[in-house]
Design a protein around this motif. Structure first.
Motif, mmCIF file in Angstrom:
data_model
loop_
_atom_site.group_PDB
_atom_site.id
_atom_site.type_symbol
_atom_site.label_atom_id
_atom_site.label_comp_id
_atom_site.label_asym_id
_atom_site.label_seq_id
_atom_site.Cartn_x
_atom_site.Cartn_y
_atom_site.Cartn_z
ATOM 1 N N PHE A 1 40.923 28.104 40.512
ATOM 2 C CA PHE A 1 41.618 28.150 39.401
ATOM 3 C C PHE A 1 41.228 27.312 38.342
ATOM 4 C CE2 PHE A 1 44.675 29.227 42.892
ATOM 5 C CZ PHE A 1 44.439 30.707 42.637
ATOM 6 N N PHE B 1 45.958 37.647 37.008
ATOM 7 C CA PHE B 1 45.296 38.109 38.146
ATOM 8 C C PHE B 1 45.784 39.448 38.649
ATOM 9 C CE2 PHE B 1 43.723 33.638 38.517
ATOM 10 C CZ PHE B 1 42.450 34.038 39.139
ATOM 11 N N PHE C 1 38.348 31.836 44.823
ATOM 12 C CA PHE C 1 38.355 31.848 43.366
ATOM 13 C C PHE C 1 39.024 30.503 42.994
ATOM 14 C CE2 PHE C 1 39.465 32.240 38.967
ATOM 15 C CZ PHE C 1 38.418 33.245 38.478
ATOM 16 N N ILE D 1 38.919 35.566 33.508
ATOM 17 C CA ILE D 1 39.023 35.610 34.837
ATOM 18 C C ILE D 1 37.980 36.738 35.144
ATOM 19 C CG2 ILE D 1 40.295 36.378 36.804
ATOM 20 C CD1 ILE D 1 42.761 35.058 35.350
ATOM 21 N N ILE E 1 39.116 28.158 35.228
ATOM 22 C CA ILE E 1 39.784 28.700 33.821
ATOM 23 C C ILE E 1 40.007 27.660 33.125
ATOM 24 C CG2 ILE E 1 41.359 30.233 33.226
ATOM 25 C CD1 ILE E 1 41.823 31.331 35.925
#
Length: 440
Positions: free
Chosen positions: A261, A277, A259, A244, A264
């Motif tokens: 997700f 986070f 951001f 992250i 990831i």
């Protein structure tokens, strides 16, 4: 290391002058200058100083952890101290307090006696100081330190205080800043985007006047942060947390800057990575700007925890991840690269260090507003951040201002311009964000 002028110093002085029975707790991420500033403060204000680093001194750490009560801890401190304890004249400084939180349990009794002044410092990397929250109120004065803000950076670079005050007066009065002051502040702000506010990086810049040594320092700070992730984060979360952190620069150069997700590996939903986070945010190495669905006070009511922009705690660390050639655009305010995310990082950092909780507003009716925040009195402020020349184009802000149901008190566009006012919108130079404080 040069003794940079820091705003936190005056808060240390206020504590010493006005405390009754309180210890001073200084928090913040690693490398923001906590230990150095505390040492400078103690040198100027105490004839006798005891400093114990609980990360480096394993023997003291074990001894203090074994203390049965406050009297026992005081005995152990006197044994561990390299200098004699003189009542009423001695400051006792525990550095890296998160390494021995059991000390915190006895602070109430120690400060009650009033024999010594106690100063504690802790970084939040990997260890949240949960013990602080369990102490009875009134026994700690907490000062959170951040990287140098833009005003402190200007001090370090020799900008006269009168020039800063004149510029701030103009910006807050919505009249143009005198040209020669404006040009100097724009020049310094562009350098701030590259150097940031980490004291070692600022000192490297002041010493060399070049970017190479600055980037060496910034790279080392990032390595320190990653080592802390590897050492202190829960084992099952470490790889994701580092992933992250590494993704932040690329996410901020995207179109939405929110951001995603899905960036990831093997992650589709926020609840899969909530703890990861929060670890970065609680460690003070990242700043989250959450989505608020409506620009109305109180913003917390419409906060959406599952949608946010994630910024580095220091804009210089962000730009250090880019190729050095990109520095040309940042130095001159050019637009050949997508630098909007860099500008937004600087704005988030500045507002955060001045006490504002930052949000962005996004809904189908309005579109998206870059930053929405509120003063202590409840006034809602909107900041649109524009890195290019078309800063007067802001459809979402116009729609928001035209909707009487919104609760916007003031609307600003931060851009590469001097102060201008058109209708309900005030256009401010990008550096003017540094002139807003939550209690103004």
């Amino acid at each position: 290391m040069v003794a940079l002028q820091r705003k936190a110093y005056s808060r240390f002085e206020f504590w010493k002058q006005h405390k009754s029975k309180q210890a001073l707790l200084v928090t913040g991420a690693r490398q923001v200058g906590k230990t150095f500033l505390i040492r400078e403060f103690m040198k100027a204000n105490y004839s006798n100083v005891v400093e114990i680093n609980l990360a480096d001194d394993a023997a003291a750490r074990r001894s203090f952890a074994a203390a049965e009560d406050a009297d026992d801890l005081m005995l152990r401190i006197s044994v561990a101290a390299s200098t004699r304890l003189v009542p009423r004249e001695t400051a006792i400084f525990f550095d890296e307090i998160q390494e021995c939180l059991s000390v915190m349990r006895h602070i109430k009794q120690l400060v009650d006696k009033g024999d010594y002044d106690f100063i504690l410092s802790g970084s939040l990397l990997g260890v949240k100081l949960e013990g602080v929250d369990t102490l009875p109120g009134g026994y700690l004065t907490q000062v959170e330190m951040f990287p140098l803000d833009f005003e402190e950076f200007c001090w370090a670079n020799g900008l006269p205080q009168k020039a800063w005050e004149k510029a701030r007066e103009s910006c807050l009065a919505h009249v143009p800043v005198v040209d020669f002051i404006h040009e100097q502040l724009m020049k310094l702000f562009h350098r701030y985007l590259l150097v940031g506010g980490m004291p070692d990086a600022v000192n490297a810049f002041l010493k060399s006047g070049t970017i190479d040594q600055v980037r060496v320092v910034q790279s080392e700070i990032i390595r320190v942060y990653k080592r802390d992730i590897a050492q202190y984060a829960p084992k099952t979360h470490r790889l994701v947390i580092q992933n992250i952190y590494d993704l932040v620069p690329s996410e901020l150069t995207g179109t939405s800057k929110r951001f995603k997700f899905s960036s990831i590996e093997n992650v589709k939903r926020f609840n899969q990575v909530t703890d990861e986070f929060l670890w970065l945010i609680n460690a003070d190495v990242a700043i989250a700007t959450y989505n608020a669905t409506e620009p109305k006070h109180p913003l917390l009511i419409s906060k959406n925890d599952n949608r946010f922009k994630l910024f580095y705690s220091d804009v210089g660390l962000l730009t250090s991840t880019f190729i050095k050639r990109a520095s040309i655009d940042l130095l001159d305010g050019g637009t050949s690269m997508n630098i909007g995310g860099v500008y937004e990082n600087a704005v988030a950092q500045e507002l955060n260090s001045h006490g504002f909780a930052t949000y962005y507003c996004a809904n189908k009716r309005l579109g998206e507003l870059d930053f929405v925040t509120e003063r202590a009195n409840g006034d809602v402020l909107v900041f649109e951040v524009k890195s290019g020349s078309s800063y007067r184009t802001h459809a979402s802000l116009t729609r928001a201002l035209n909707d009487p149901g919104n609760g916007i008190s003031q609307a600003f566009v931060l851009a590469e311009t001097n102060v201008e006012v058109y209708g309900d919108v005030t256009y401010l130079p990008i550096y003017a964000v540094a002139m807003f404080h939550i209690d103004d």
